[in-house]
Design a protein around this motif. Sequence first.
Motif, PDB file in Angstrom:
ATOM      1  N   ASP A 267       0.831  -1.202   0.000  1.00 46.19           N
ATOM      2  CA  ASP A 267       0.000   0.000   0.000  1.00 46.19           C
ATOM      3  C   ASP A 267       0.870   1.258   0.000  1.00 46.19           C
ATOM      4  O   ASP A 267       0.593   2.227  -0.722  1.00 46.19           O
ATOM      5  N   HIS A 268       1.917   1.249   0.808  1.00 45.64           N
ATOM      6  CA  HIS A 268       2.808   2.412   0.872  1.00 45.64           C
ATOM      7  C   HIS A 268       3.555   2.603  -0.447  1.00 45.64           C
ATOM      8  O   HIS A 268       3.796   3.743  -0.866  1.00 45.64           O
ATOM      9  N   VAL A 269       3.902   1.510  -1.093  1.00 42.69           N
ATOM     10  CA  VAL A 269       4.582   1.610  -2.392  1.00 42.69           C
ATOM     11  C   VAL A 269       3.663   2.264  -3.414  1.00 42.69           C
ATOM     12  O   VAL A 269       4.070   3.185  -4.143  1.00 42.69           O
ATOM     13  N   ARG A 270       2.418   1.819  -3.479  1.00 41.28           N
ATOM     14  CA  ARG A 270       1.484   2.400  -4.450  1.00 41.28           C
ATOM     15  C   ARG A 270       1.190   3.866  -4.142  1.00 41.28           C
ATOM     16  O   ARG A 270       0.962   4.667  -5.043  1.00 41.28           O
ATOM     17  N   ALA A 271       1.203   4.208  -2.850  1.00 39.90           N
ATOM     18  CA  ALA A 271       0.889   5.592  -2.470  1.00 39.90           C
ATOM     19  C   ALA A 271       1.991   6.571  -2.844  1.00 39.90           C
ATOM     20  O   ALA A 271       1.758   7.791  -2.885  1.00 39.90           O
ATOM     21  N   LEU A 272       3.190   6.065  -3.129  1.00 41.05           N
ATOM     22  CA  LEU A 272       4.319   6.959  -3.396  1.00 41.05           C
ATOM     23  C   LEU A 272       4.232   7.668  -4.738  1.00 41.05           C
ATOM     24  O   LEU A 272       5.079   8.498  -5.045  1.00 41.05           O
ATOM     25  N   ASP A 273       3.226   7.348  -5.543  1.00 47.40           N
ATOM     26  CA  ASP A 273       3.091   8.071  -6.806  1.00 47.40           C
ATOM     27  C   ASP A 273       2.333   9.383  -6.631  1.00 47.40           C
ATOM     28  O   ASP A 273       1.951  10.015  -7.610  1.00 47.40           O
ATOM     29  N   GLY A 274       2.142   9.802  -5.376  1.00 52.12           N
ATOM     30  CA  GLY A 274       1.537  11.098  -5.109  1.00 52.12           C
ATOM     31  C   GLY A 274       0.216  11.043  -4.380  1.00 52.12           C
ATOM     32  O   GLY A 274      -0.415  12.083  -4.169  1.00 52.12           O
ATOM     33  N   ARG A 275      -0.188   9.875  -3.959  1.00 49.73           N
ATOM     34  CA  ARG A 275      -1.446   9.752  -3.214  1.00 49.73           C
ATOM     35  C   ARG A 275      -1.223  10.208  -1.776  1.00 49.73           C
ATOM     36  O   ARG A 275      -0.346   9.697  -1.085  1.00 49.73           O
ATOM     37  N   TRP A 293      13.030   4.348  -5.281  1.00 48.62           N
ATOM     38  CA  TRP A 293      13.900   4.689  -4.166  1.00 48.62           C
ATOM     39  C   TRP A 293      13.488   3.935  -2.892  1.00 48.62           C
ATOM     40  O   TRP A 293      14.331   3.633  -2.038  1.00 48.62           O
ATOM     41  N   PHE A 294      12.200   3.600  -2.780  1.00 49.75           N
ATOM     42  CA  PHE A 294      11.716   2.877  -1.607  1.00 49.75           C
ATOM     43  C   PHE A 294      12.349   1.491  -1.530  1.00 49.75           C
ATOM     44  O   PHE A 294      12.685   1.005  -0.447  1.00 49.75           O
ATOM     45  N   PHE A 295      12.526   0.855  -2.689  1.00 46.92           N
ATOM     46  CA  PHE A 295      13.138  -0.471  -2.728  1.00 46.92           C
ATOM     47  C   PHE A 295      14.651  -0.392  -2.546  1.00 46.92           C
ATOM     48  O   PHE A 295      15.270  -1.307  -1.988  1.00 46.92           O
ATOM     49  N   VAL A 296      15.238   0.700  -3.017  1.00 45.37           N
ATOM     50  CA  VAL A 296      16.688   0.870  -2.893  1.00 45.37           C
ATOM     51  C   VAL A 296      17.079   1.290  -1.477  1.00 45.37           C
ATOM     52  O   VAL A 296      18.198   1.020  -1.027  1.00 45.37           O
ATOM     53  N   LEU A 299      18.858  -1.134   0.921  1.00 48.73           N
ATOM     54  CA  LEU A 299      20.208  -1.455   0.456  1.00 48.73           C
ATOM     55  C   LEU A 299      21.171  -0.320   0.774  1.00 48.73           C
ATOM     56  O   LEU A 299      22.310  -0.549   1.209  1.00 48.73           O
ATOM     57  N   LEU A 300      20.716   0.918   0.568  1.00 46.18           N
ATOM     58  CA  LEU A 300      21.566   2.072   0.854  1.00 46.18           C
ATOM     59  C   LEU A 300      21.821   2.216   2.350  1.00 46.18           C
ATOM     60  O   LEU A 300      22.919   2.596   2.772  1.00 46.18           O
ATOM     61  N   VAL A 301      20.800   1.939   3.150  1.00 50.34           N
ATOM     62  CA  VAL A 301      20.983   1.983   4.609  1.00 50.34           C
ATOM     63  C   VAL A 301      22.010   0.948   5.040  1.00 50.34           C
ATOM     64  O   VAL A 301      22.924   1.242   5.821  1.00 50.34           O
ATOM     65  N   ALA A 302      21.865  -0.277   4.522  1.00 47.46           N
ATOM     66  CA  ALA A 302      22.818  -1.334   4.872  1.00 47.46           C
ATOM     67  C   ALA A 302      24.233  -0.974   4.429  1.00 47.46           C
ATOM     68  O   ALA A 302      25.210  -1.207   5.157  1.00 47.46           O
ATOM     69  N   ALA A 303      24.347  -0.376   3.238  1.00 52.32           N
ATOM     70  CA  ALA A 303      25.666   0.022   2.737  1.00 52.32           C
ATOM     71  C   ALA A 303      26.278   1.102   3.619  1.00 52.32           C
ATOM     72  O   ALA A 303      27.489   1.093   3.890  1.00 52.32           O
ATOM     73  N   GLY A 304      25.449   2.035   4.078  1.00 55.79           N
ATOM     74  CA  GLY A 304      25.952   3.094   4.943  1.00 55.79           C
ATOM     75  C   GLY A 304      26.429   2.562   6.278  1.00 55.79           C
ATOM     76  O   GLY A 304      27.496   2.954   6.787  1.00 55.79           O
ATOM     77  N   VAL A 305      25.668   1.656   6.867  1.00 55.48           N
ATOM     78  CA  VAL A 305      26.069   1.069   8.145  1.00 55.48           C
ATOM     79  C   VAL A 305      27.353   0.249   7.963  1.00 55.48           C
ATOM     80  O   VAL A 305      28.266   0.289   8.797  1.00 55.48           O
ATOM     81  N   ARG A 306      27.425  -0.486   6.867  1.00 58.27           N
ATOM     82  CA  ARG A 306      28.621  -1.288   6.607  1.00 58.27           C
ATOM     83  C   ARG A 306      29.848  -0.400   6.394  1.00 58.27           C
ATOM     84  O   ARG A 306      30.954  -0.725   6.826  1.00 58.27           O
TER      85      ARG A 306
END
Length: 504
Positions: A267-275, A293-296, A299-306
């Motif tokens: 639901d949150h993914v679908r809402a990101l198109d401006g709903r 960006w929601f799916f990425v 991965l970016l958080v994990a990369a930053g912590v690493r």
Amino acid sequence: MRETGVINGALTGAAGEVLRGPRAGTAAGNALPWLAAVSAAFVLVHLALIAPGLGLGWDESVYVSQVSPQAPAAFFSAPRARGVTFLVAPVTALTTSVMALRVFMAVLAGCGLFLALWVWRRLLPAPVLGVAGGLFASLWITMFYASQAMPNLWVAYGALAAVGCFLRAARSPGDRWAPAGMAAGVAFAALMRPTDAVWLALPLAVAAVVMRAWRWPLLLVLLAAGVVAGCAPWIVEAYVSYGGLAARLDRASEIQGRLGWYFSIDDHVRALDGRLLCRPCDVAWRHPAAALWFFVLPLLVAAGVRAAARTRRHRTPLVVATVVGAALAAPYLFTVGYAAPRFLLPAYALLALPVAYGLVRACRPRPRGRRIAVGIVAVAVAAHLAIQFRVADSAAERVRRNTADLGRIAAELRALGVRPPCVVSGAEAIRIAFRAGCASRQPWGHDESITPEELAAAAGHRPVAVVVAGGGRPPAYARAWPAHPLPDLGSLTGLRVHVSAAGR
């Protein structure tokens, strides 16, 4: 090219500071220009491109009406807290201008962003804070809600400040103000949304014990005190107006569709198109690019912590920020059966820190591949910003159209004799009533605040307007009242209003 050299130099310098770590005595000074620039840009971009023509939304009308002389206070339902109303009170006491409110709230939002990140200046390098602020501020959700009378952005600021102060208090016994700042941040979040403050305080309490933080018993006491202090108005109001705390919690859960176990990530993914609200969210996923960006993000958080794994000074703050951010997101992803993108703003604010650390670290100076890394990051960020602005602009344009439609409806009601003191009920009653200077009262639904008999009795001595949409029928007491067509309101077509004799 010269521009490429400038970008490379800036990112290289930022990465170098990440590797070296903040130097004692200079971290605060280095953070000032980064955070000031990001906060000022945030305010100016919002006021120039998003705020003009942005009228008050449904929830905003409820919060603002509590302190505005423009109309009687709308019904304040069980889940709501008074924090936002306290924020807008200084400007609504002076003027009913929506644009004045937008400017006030936008400037306040810029100051909030600056102060919430300023707390972190002794924990993370200045460039990381600047990039984190820029990433968070450039999300379409943040940009859209910057000047709105809504609580979620302010919870995000309270959470950022509370976590930063917690880490400083745990690390530095000599940081005398940090424990009080942590308690104040939690209390501020609780004043805005009490349940969010609980999900903020719980992981911090666990972290205090696990980290064996300096003065951890004191930190636990202050966390509890912050939650209680911020929730106190909500709890007192529960006993005064809702029949007790348990009754208010039960009613709040009912209004939110009964809290339970849900899987709302889709639901949150679908809402990101401006709903702005996806309830129910059984809609098509029309613009997948807006949610990439929601799916990425994980991965970016994990990369930053690493990336911070070898630097203990940076690792602990990023791990704690990640854990608390995840805790703030969890209830909305797994216990609420619908989505509104603004719910996750507190989580995004904290998760922006490890993402920023990873991006800056990815541009660290190397003889080979440096320009390639900088180029990839620059292109990815530019594409992300373009998509975010497009979605924010689209959402704002829809609100502008609704604002114009509501203005025409309010003018039509005045022409029909619906003037203060008056009452509006039915479809979109809250927004229509506020603009017409009327009280909004509903005999059913989440905003039930009057009985049909009381509404019919009020029609004998003041104008009462019942708005009906499409093929709907008016309630029995209004069926004999003359019906008048109204302009369409967004997707609501076939609007008509039934006006009592006192309004004619």
